[in-house]
Design a protein around this motif. Structure first.
Motif, short mmCIF file in Angstrom:
data_model
loop_
_atom_site.label_atom_id
_atom_site.label_comp_id
_atom_site.label_asym_id
_atom_site.label_seq_id
_atom_site.Cartn_x
_atom_site.Cartn_y
_atom_site.Cartn_z
N UNK A 53 0.82 -1.22 0.00
CA UNK A 53 0.00 0.00 0.00
C UNK A 53 0.85 1.26 0.00
N UNK A 54 2.15 1.13 0.26
CA UNK A 54 3.06 2.28 0.29
C UNK A 54 3.69 2.45 -1.08
N UNK A 55 3.59 3.68 -1.63
CA UNK A 55 4.10 3.95 -2.98
C UNK A 55 5.08 5.12 -2.97
N UNK A 56 6.00 5.11 -3.93
CA UNK A 56 6.89 6.25 -4.12
C UNK A 56 6.08 7.53 -4.28
N UNK A 57 6.53 8.58 -3.62
CA UNK A 57 5.87 9.87 -3.74
C UNK A 57 4.76 10.11 -2.73
N UNK B 282 6.96 0.31 8.62
CA UNK B 282 8.34 -0.05 8.28
C UNK B 282 8.62 0.23 6.80
N UNK B 283 7.68 -0.13 5.95
CA UNK B 283 7.87 0.09 4.51
C UNK B 283 7.99 1.59 4.20
N UNK B 284 7.19 2.39 4.89
CA UNK B 284 7.24 3.84 4.68
C UNK B 284 8.55 4.43 5.16
N UNK B 285 8.99 4.01 6.35
CA UNK B 285 10.24 4.53 6.90
C UNK B 285 11.45 4.08 6.06
N UNK B 286 11.35 2.90 5.43
CA UNK B 286 12.46 2.37 4.66
C UNK B 286 12.52 2.94 3.24
N UNK B 287 11.48 3.66 2.83
CA UNK B 287 11.42 4.17 1.47
C UNK B 287 11.88 5.62 1.44
N UNK B 288 13.01 5.93 0.80
CA UNK B 288 13.50 7.32 0.79
C UNK B 288 12.63 8.26 -0.03
N UNK B 289 11.73 7.71 -0.84
CA UNK B 289 10.85 8.53 -1.67
C UNK B 289 9.48 8.75 -1.03
N UNK B 290 9.39 8.48 0.25
CA UNK B 290 8.13 8.67 1.00
C UNK B 290 8.38 9.66 2.13
N UNK B 291 7.46 10.60 2.30
CA UNK B 291 7.55 11.56 3.40
C UNK B 291 6.63 11.09 4.51
N UNK B 292 7.15 10.96 5.73
CA UNK B 292 6.38 10.41 6.85
C UNK B 292 6.13 11.47 7.93
N UNK B 293 4.91 11.47 8.44
CA UNK B 293 4.55 12.27 9.60
C UNK B 293 3.73 11.40 10.54
N UNK B 294 3.90 11.61 11.83
CA UNK B 294 2.89 11.09 12.75
C UNK B 294 1.71 12.07 12.77
N UNK B 295 0.57 11.55 13.16
CA UNK B 295 -0.69 12.31 13.11
C UNK B 295 -0.56 13.73 13.65
N UNK B 296 -0.08 13.85 14.88
CA UNK B 296 -0.03 15.19 15.49
C UNK B 296 1.03 16.07 14.84
N UNK B 297 2.10 15.45 14.32
CA UNK B 297 3.13 16.24 13.63
C UNK B 297 2.55 16.90 12.38
N UNK B 298 1.78 16.14 11.62
CA UNK B 298 1.20 16.73 10.40
C UNK B 298 0.21 17.83 10.74
N UNK B 299 -0.58 17.61 11.77
CA UNK B 299 -1.54 18.64 12.17
C UNK B 299 -0.83 19.92 12.60
N UNK B 300 0.29 19.77 13.28
CA UNK B 300 1.04 20.94 13.70
C UNK B 300 1.47 21.80 12.52
N UNK B 301 1.80 21.15 11.40
CA UNK B 301 2.16 21.87 10.18
C UNK B 301 0.92 22.48 9.54
#
Length: 440
Positions: A59-63, A80-99
């Protein structure tokens, strides 16, 4: 070619579902994943046509921009797949809301009790004055195209609300909770002190609270409550079967008389706090009163269904104080009916710490019905030894049921009555089974 999509890991979480709806309203491509079991929050996702799947690394895709629910870590295959993919930007829920909050006039709603209702009220009231987005901890989120304000339910669990630096904040109360994380009340209060230090313009607080007036405020703060020393005060309060009414005063000057169909001291406090914050943000008295009257409630917060000669009330209450308030509110609304309180605990540590308080609150009902912990609930450490039987013993004449048809039949034998279903878990499924039997 990579896609520009937002993927939510744990999309059925109450905050996650609401945030997914908000980003969908911003015309973004949204996907999600979660457990296969039905959770009420998926209704809103399905209404918007947001697809969600079982957990799978594919379910995790580049971009992708991946937003991770706060209860997930690298033990989840997608995280794990998201964290291991350099072409994926990751946020935890509250981190994204803060932005996200940085693009709006932001209003954070915090407190042990009343966050969801107050957020819902503010979303309705502020919309009368200016386009307003909201995120409620019942799975509902809304983002109009021209939104100026953004009202956000802000949870203190593990200090998650410190990801936010809002323009305005309202704090409904402070009462120790999440004792699996906070060491004691001083530790808990310190989190709120850190939170108010981050508010940019103004803080609205429940002035009758034992802790809030003693915090240090770097920006102006305004109080509301029943005590005469508050800036906003509710007077001449009347509650009964038809709802509530009260007079609202500001700095000892009469502002308006308010009549609402809801009952209960918690709703009174939330409505008054909403009035105070909206008034401080420039809403007229007329806009506020109109918004309060138009408010139609939120999911799993004192939701009333009158079914033949019985009443079914669904609420998220999972703290002894909230349970006592819910039973009291039911009595005010239905003074001549038998009250049956139903409760399913969520965290072992919470039940162990507040065991006697839970019993005292539940025993204010005429009949107590208990359900055991969810099968996937885990004891936080070796000192947590409480079981549901410990609560059963402290509630005389209580009965222990499951969430199944046999248990629904037992409840049906108690009709007519007011059944107050309380839990942060899936006790609402038992309510639905009982409703079907009554309607036959």
């Amino acid at each position: 070619m990579s896609r520009l999509a937002y993927h939510f890991i744990g999309i059925k979480g109450t905050g996650m579902a609401a945030l997914a709806c908000i980003l969908h309203d911003q015309h973004k491509v949204i996907t999600g994943s979660d457990i296969d079991k039905y959770i009420f929050t998926q209704d809103g996702l399905e209404q918007r046509g947001i697809p969600f799947y079982s957990f799978d690394a594919s379910n995790i895709h580049d971009g992708d921009t991946v937003i991770i629910g706060l209860s997930f870590d690298d033990s989840n295959v997608e995280v794990k797949a998201a964290h291991d993919n350099p072409n994926v930007k990751c946020y935890y829920y509250n981190e994204y809301l803060g932005v996200l909050l940085q693009d709006y006039v932001s209003v954070c709603v915090a407190g042990c009790h009343g966050k969801s209702t107050t957020t819902g009220l503010l979303g309705t009231v502020l919309q009368k004055h200016e386009d307003t987005a909201y995120l409620i901890g019942d799975g509902h989120g809304y983002m109009p195209d021209q939104a100026k304000n953004f009202v956000l339910e802000s949870c203190e669990f593990q200090r998650h609300f410190l990801a936010y630096h809002p323009d305005y904040a309202i704090i409904t109360n402070i009462e120790l909770d999440h004792i699996d994380y906070y060491k004691d009340i001083d530790d808990y209060v310190s989190a709120y002190q850190s939170f108010v230090n981050q508010v940019k313009k103004k803080v609205i607080i429940y002035g009758d609270d034992p802790y809030l007036p003693n915090l240090s405020y770097k920006v102006p703060y305004v109080t509301y409550g029943l005590g005469e020393n508050n800036d906003y005060v509710a007077k001449n309060i009347v509650q009964g079967e038809q709802g509530m009414q009260f007079d609202c005063y500001c700095h000892n000057e009469f502002l308006t008389h308010i009549e609402l169909t809801e009952v209960g001291d918690p709703f009174l406090q939330d409505a008054l706090g909403t009035f105070a914050l909206a008034h401080e943000m420039g809403c007229s008295v007329e806009e506020i009163v109109e918004g309060l009257k138009e408010y139609r409630g939120i999911a799993r917060r004192f939701v009333i269904e009158e079914v033949k000669d019985s009443v079914l009330i669904d609420d998220y209450a999972h703290h002894p104080t909230a349970i006592r308030y819910m039973i009291d509110s039911a009595r005010k609304k239905y003074p001549s009916k038998k009250i049956v309180a139903l409760y399913k605990p969520d965290r072992y540590s919470r039940l162990q710490y507040f065991l006697d308080d839970f019993a005292a609150s539940l025993n204010t009902a005429d009949q107590v019905v208990l359900c055991d912990f969810p099968k996937n609930a885990k004891r936080e450490d070796e000192t947590i030894t409480v079981t549901i039987d410990d609560l059963v013993k402290r509630c005389p004449n209580s009965i222990l049921l499951d969430i199944d048809e046999k248990s629904a039949e037992k409840l049906y034998e108690m009709t007519p009555a007011v059944f107050v279903f309380m839990s942060s878990k899936d006790i609402y499924l038992l309510k639905d089974m009982l409703k079907e039997k009554i309607e036959k």
